[in-house]
Design an enzyme around this catalytic site. Sequence first.
Site, PDB file in Angstrom:
ATOM      1  N   ASN A 391      40.421 -12.851  31.994  1.00 40.07           N
ATOM      2  CA  ASN A 391      40.046 -14.072  33.069  1.00 40.07           C
ATOM      3  C   ASN A 391      39.604 -13.715  33.600  1.00 40.07           C
ATOM      4  O   ASN A 391      38.240 -14.950  33.860  1.00 40.07           O
ATOM      5  CB  ASN A 391      41.982 -13.532  33.596  1.00 40.07           C
ATOM      6  CG  ASN A 391      42.063 -15.318  34.145  1.00 40.07           C
ATOM      7  OD1 ASN A 391      41.431 -16.164  34.815  1.00 40.07           O
ATOM      8  ND2 ASN A 391      43.141 -14.969  33.988  1.00 40.07           N
ATOM      9  N   ASP A 392      39.596 -12.600  34.820  1.00 36.42           N
ATOM     10  CA  ASP A 392      38.413 -12.242  35.681  1.00 36.42           C
ATOM     11  C   ASP A 392      36.805 -12.528  35.018  1.00 36.42           C
ATOM     12  O   ASP A 392      35.785 -12.923  35.463  1.00 36.42           O
ATOM     13  CB  ASP A 392      38.305 -11.188  36.669  1.00 36.42           C
ATOM     14  CG  ASP A 392      39.741 -11.752  37.552  1.00 36.42           C
ATOM     15  OD1 ASP A 392      40.449 -12.400  37.593  1.00 36.42           O
ATOM     16  OD2 ASP A 392      40.352 -10.912  38.114  1.00 36.42           O
ATOM     17  N   VAL A 393      36.823 -12.120  33.924  1.00 34.94           N
ATOM     18  CA  VAL A 393      35.415 -11.642  33.446  1.00 34.94           C
ATOM     19  C   VAL A 393      34.357 -12.651  32.516  1.00 34.94           C
ATOM     20  O   VAL A 393      33.668 -12.745  32.269  1.00 34.94           O
ATOM     21  CB  VAL A 393      35.336 -10.528  32.484  1.00 34.94           C
ATOM     22  CG1 VAL A 393      35.393  -9.269  33.513  1.00 34.94           C
ATOM     23  CG2 VAL A 393      35.964 -10.624  30.689  1.00 34.94           C
TER      24      VAL A 393
END
Length: 468
Positions: A391-393
């Site tokens: 997600n964040d990456v």
Amino acid sequence: MTHAIVQLAYLAATVLFVLSLSWMSHPRTARRSVRAGVAAMLLAVVATWIQPEIVNDGWIILAIIAGFVVGIPLSRVPLTAVPQRTALSHAFGGLAAGLVGTAKYYLWSSQSPEELTTFRMIAIVTEVILGFLTLTGSLMAAGKLQEVKWIPQRPVTYPGQNIVNLGLLVIAVAIGAALVFQPLGPYSHFMFPAIIVLALAFGVMLVIPIGGADMPTVISILNSYAGLSAVAMGFVLDNKLLITAGALDGSSGLILSIIMCRAMNRSFANVLFGAFGKVQARAAAGEEKVYKPETVEGAAQVLEQASLVVIIPGYGMAVAQAQHRVHELAEQLRKRGITVKFAIHPVAGRMPGHMNVLLAEANVPYSDLVEMDDINADMAQCDVALVIGANDVVNPAARYDKTSPIYGMPIIDADKAKTIYAIKRSKNPGFAGIDNELYFNDKTFMLFGDAKAVVGELVKALAGGSGH
Ligand code: NAP
């Protein structure tokens, strides 16, 4: 005679520790590295136990049993819980250093005050402050990662917090300095416990303003504190192995924290004082963003037509333990002549190398794993980017949204692929607690569900298809 054997064993252990660290830097030699590390530790512990003054003391048996009782269950935790397990190990390391420093101070005070030289007092004070703050700091970090109910995950901040924290440390160091000059002064019976209490409090205060997402970095900083307290303990006990092993531990913890900070484009100060992960003020209620769900069969058809598929794994693959299915999926695609690559973000998952370890466990060849910087050059040619529990990456907001907590973090350019499929269970955000616009991109389709189940179905759909 025993003394000579012990010193030789310590020397061998030091060499093995250094080799272990060096071998750890490449996957081909990583297994050898672990074996060397285990052998070094075994050698160090056994060489310590066989010394006459230790082996003849019955209490040591109790300590050994206690070590096994705690250590064996700790070794059995799942891979996703390794960060908090590591934090607990540091807590025990800090506690041991703090207790040894305290015991030595009181023993020498009562039996041979002349032993409390200035040098030894500096070492004792350093050991006790670092040891006890590592204890509580690491316990808080482990609690946050384990999502223990009574420890808030989000940063807890209040005005003047940094001054209060710094003040606590300064007072502890000042009292310590006074003790160095007068180890047995009139107030020493009160000053030594005061240092312990202040260090314990500082450990808690240091960690509460830091959000759960930054805990892996904090843990590795605490790792270096634990290493430094072991160095100080080595000076107190005049034990060379503790000094070298502690220095290796301290410096590797520091290097790891720096690598993690770089990968997130954050500074040390930002991690320690930035209150990362604070609940963000949500954008004014705009129109509800729309996800485009897709069926496994639909995704399988598009995958079959691709020439280059890039799989981007993240924390969700670890939670679902989907790595074996992911390998099967890559094999199915390869059978059709499709090129498959794995894009590895340096902080995907919850610890450095998390994805590498999982994929290696599933026998994915190491040559198929491509580092973020290298794969990004290929993303525009990529037909399908398959995001599995990441997600964040892959959040493009990191590139331009200055208000985003992940602003500046380098990401894998999944959004540049021709089509994107994202596998996750719900609409919940990732660890940084923010929405991901990649999921609302025109080219993105969601495959909602547990990663292991969804990838398993994709494998079945492909295996059941023509295969040609
Ligand atoms: P992430 O941003 O935490 O996102 C993981 C996603 O996986 C979640 O959105 C979650 O969505 C999904 N998921 C969880 N369980 C799943 C399951 N069983 N099946 C399918 N999906 C599942 O993870 P990431 O993209 O790997 O990023 C890592 C984060 O950790 C970054 O913010 C990084 O800075 C931080 N961090 C990492 C390290 C490190 O060393 N690796 C160190 C410090 C910080 P659902 O809940 O909807 O399923």
